[in-house]
Design a protein around this motif. Structure first.
Motif, PDB file in Angstrom:
ATOM      1  N   ASP A   1     -10.467   4.028   0.065  1.00 30.11           N
ATOM      2  CA  ASP A   1      -9.972   3.366  -1.125  1.00 30.11           C
ATOM      3  C   ASP A   1      -8.606   3.952  -1.432  1.00 30.11           C
ATOM      4  OD1 ASP A   1      -9.962   1.869  -3.537  1.00 30.11           O
ATOM      5  OD2 ASP A   1     -10.550   3.696  -4.609  1.00 30.11           O
ATOM      6  N   GLU A   2      -7.622   3.111  -1.781  1.00 28.34           N
ATOM      7  CA  GLU A   2      -6.263   3.575  -2.015  1.00 28.34           C
ATOM      8  C   GLU A   2      -6.210   4.681  -3.057  1.00 28.34           C
ATOM      9  OE1 GLU A   2      -3.572   0.342  -2.744  1.00 28.34           O
ATOM     10  OE2 GLU A   2      -4.553  -0.847  -1.220  1.00 28.34           O
ATOM     11  N   GLY A   3      -7.085   4.691  -4.009  1.00 28.59           N
ATOM     12  CA  GLY A   3      -7.045   5.679  -5.068  1.00 28.59           C
ATOM     13  C   GLY A   3      -7.717   6.988  -4.724  1.00 28.59           C
ATOM     14  N   THR A   4      -8.349   7.102  -3.558  1.00 26.43           N
ATOM     15  CA  THR A   4      -9.093   8.315  -3.252  1.00 26.43           C
ATOM     16  C   THR A   4      -8.681   8.991  -1.962  1.00 26.43           C
ATOM     17  OG1 THR A   4     -10.825   7.074  -2.099  1.00 26.43           O
ATOM     18  CG2 THR A   4     -11.131   7.477  -4.471  1.00 26.43           C
TER      19      THR A   4
ATOM     20  N   PRO B   1       0.800  -1.229   0.000  1.00 23.99           N
ATOM     21  CA  PRO B   1       0.000   0.000   0.000  1.00 23.99           C
ATOM     22  C   PRO B   1       0.834   1.281   0.000  1.00 23.99           C
ATOM     23  CG  PRO B   1      -0.978  -1.588   1.485  1.00 23.99           C
ATOM     24  CD  PRO B   1       0.340  -2.180   1.027  1.00 23.99           C
ATOM     25  N   LEU B   2       1.997   1.256   0.625  1.00 25.98           N
ATOM     26  CA  LEU B   2       2.841   2.445   0.612  1.00 25.98           C
ATOM     27  C   LEU B   2       3.418   2.681  -0.782  1.00 25.98           C
ATOM     28  CD1 LEU B   2       4.123   4.860   1.946  1.00 25.98           C
ATOM     29  CD2 LEU B   2       5.921   3.343   2.827  1.00 25.98           C
ATOM     30  N   GLN B   3       3.800   1.635  -1.467  1.00 22.64           N
ATOM     31  CA  GLN B   3       4.302   1.803  -2.828  1.00 22.64           C
ATOM     32  C   GLN B   3       3.227   2.427  -3.717  1.00 22.64           C
ATOM     33  OE1 GLN B   3       5.487  -2.342  -3.058  1.00 22.64           O
ATOM     34  NE2 GLN B   3       7.633  -1.726  -3.340  1.00 22.64           N
ATOM     35  N   GLN B   4       1.997   1.940  -3.576  1.00 24.37           N
ATOM     36  CA  GLN B   4       0.903   2.496  -4.368  1.00 24.37           C
ATOM     37  C   GLN B   4       0.641   3.947  -3.991  1.00 24.37           C
ATOM     38  OE1 GLN B   4      -0.815   1.028  -7.051  1.00 24.37           O
ATOM     39  NE2 GLN B   4      -1.318   3.200  -7.244  1.00 24.37           N
ATOM     40  N   ALA B   5       0.677   4.241  -2.711  1.00 24.31           N
ATOM     41  CA  ALA B   5       0.433   5.615  -2.256  1.00 24.31           C
ATOM     42  C   ALA B   5       1.523   6.560  -2.747  1.00 24.31           C
ATOM     43  CB  ALA B   5       0.334   5.653  -0.729  1.00 24.31           C
TER      44      ALA B   5
ATOM     45  N   ARG C   1       2.559  12.521   3.014  1.00 23.89           N
ATOM     46  CA  ARG C   1       1.168  12.297   2.586  1.00 23.89           C
ATOM     47  C   ARG C   1       0.952  10.849   2.153  1.00 23.89           C
ATOM     48  NH1 ARG C   1       1.767  17.378  -0.135  1.00 23.89           N
ATOM     49  NH2 ARG C   1       1.908  16.272  -2.137  1.00 23.89           N
ATOM     50  N   ALA C   2       1.929  10.280   1.483  1.00 27.80           N
ATOM     51  CA  ALA C   2       1.813   8.888   1.026  1.00 27.80           C
ATOM     52  C   ALA C   2       1.765   7.920   2.208  1.00 27.80           C
ATOM     53  CB  ALA C   2       2.969   8.542   0.099  1.00 27.80           C
ATOM     54  N   VAL C   3       2.559   8.168   3.238  1.00 34.66           N
ATOM     55  CA  VAL C   3       2.535   7.296   4.419  1.00 34.66           C
ATOM     56  C   VAL C   3       1.154   7.360   5.072  1.00 34.66           C
ATOM     57  CG1 VAL C   3       3.494   6.896   6.725  1.00 34.66           C
ATOM     58  CG2 VAL C   3       5.033   7.385   4.803  1.00 34.66           C
TER      59      VAL C   3
END
Length: 172
Positions: free
Chosen positions: A168-171, A96-100, A154-156
């Motif tokens: 949701d990871e995308g929002t 999830p962190l890589q995606q964020a 922000r990503a963390v």
């Protein structure tokens, strides 16, 4: 899960668990983990920065803790679990962190980013809702010349929320 003693031809075998798989390494047990990861195992996501534990580019997880790989001898790590940036997702795709980090466009030159991912992922394993101060403390050992720290913070936060299933990871 030990280092076997040197034989007549002066080779030693060390077994490490790298990204969940056992790896047998023959040769000098004093080789730096970073060199073994990059040169022998082809795991080049872990970067060489300074070689002196000053920049954080070489961070990996050893038994779940972020550690500088430039200064760790493989013989001292026999049987230990090592996770590189390539193994963060545990074989299930992106962590999830890589995606964020992708979602936040946090990569600029990307040199420091693999180490920051390692430290950020370790923090999120302990605390999925860290404060800004806790995130900054976790990233303190990382030198970034491009100035992406705010996007990484922000990503963390986004990844922690996604891991908790709150957004949701995308929002985020």
């Amino acid at each position: 899960m030990t280092t076997t003693p040197a034989t007549a031809d002066d080779t030693t075998e060390t077994i490490l668990i790298v990204n969940g798989a056992p790896v047998r390494l023959a040769g000098d047990p004093t080789r730096p983990l970073l060199a073994v990861l990059r040169e022998e195992l082809g795991l080049v996501g872990t970067r060489f920065g300074c070689g002196q534990e000053q920049c954080g580019a070489c961070m990996v997880l050893i038994d779940g803790e972020p550690v500088y790989s430039c200064s760790r001898e493989i013989g001292a790590l026999a049987g230990r679990s090592i996770v590189t940036v390539e193994g963060l997702g545990g074989g299930r795709g992106l962590h999830p962190l890589q995606q964020a980090l992708l979602d936040e466009q946090a990569g600029q030159c990307g040199y420091c980013l693999s180490g920051m991912m390692i430290s950020g992922a370790a923090l999120l394993e302990r605390n999925r809702r860290p404060s800004r101060r806790e995130i900054l403390d976790a990233l303190d050992r990382h030198l970034c010349r491009c100035g992406v720290h705010n996007r990484v913070v922000r990503a963390v936060r986004r990844a922690g929320a996604a891991m908790d299933g709150l957004v949701d990871e995308g929002t985020a």
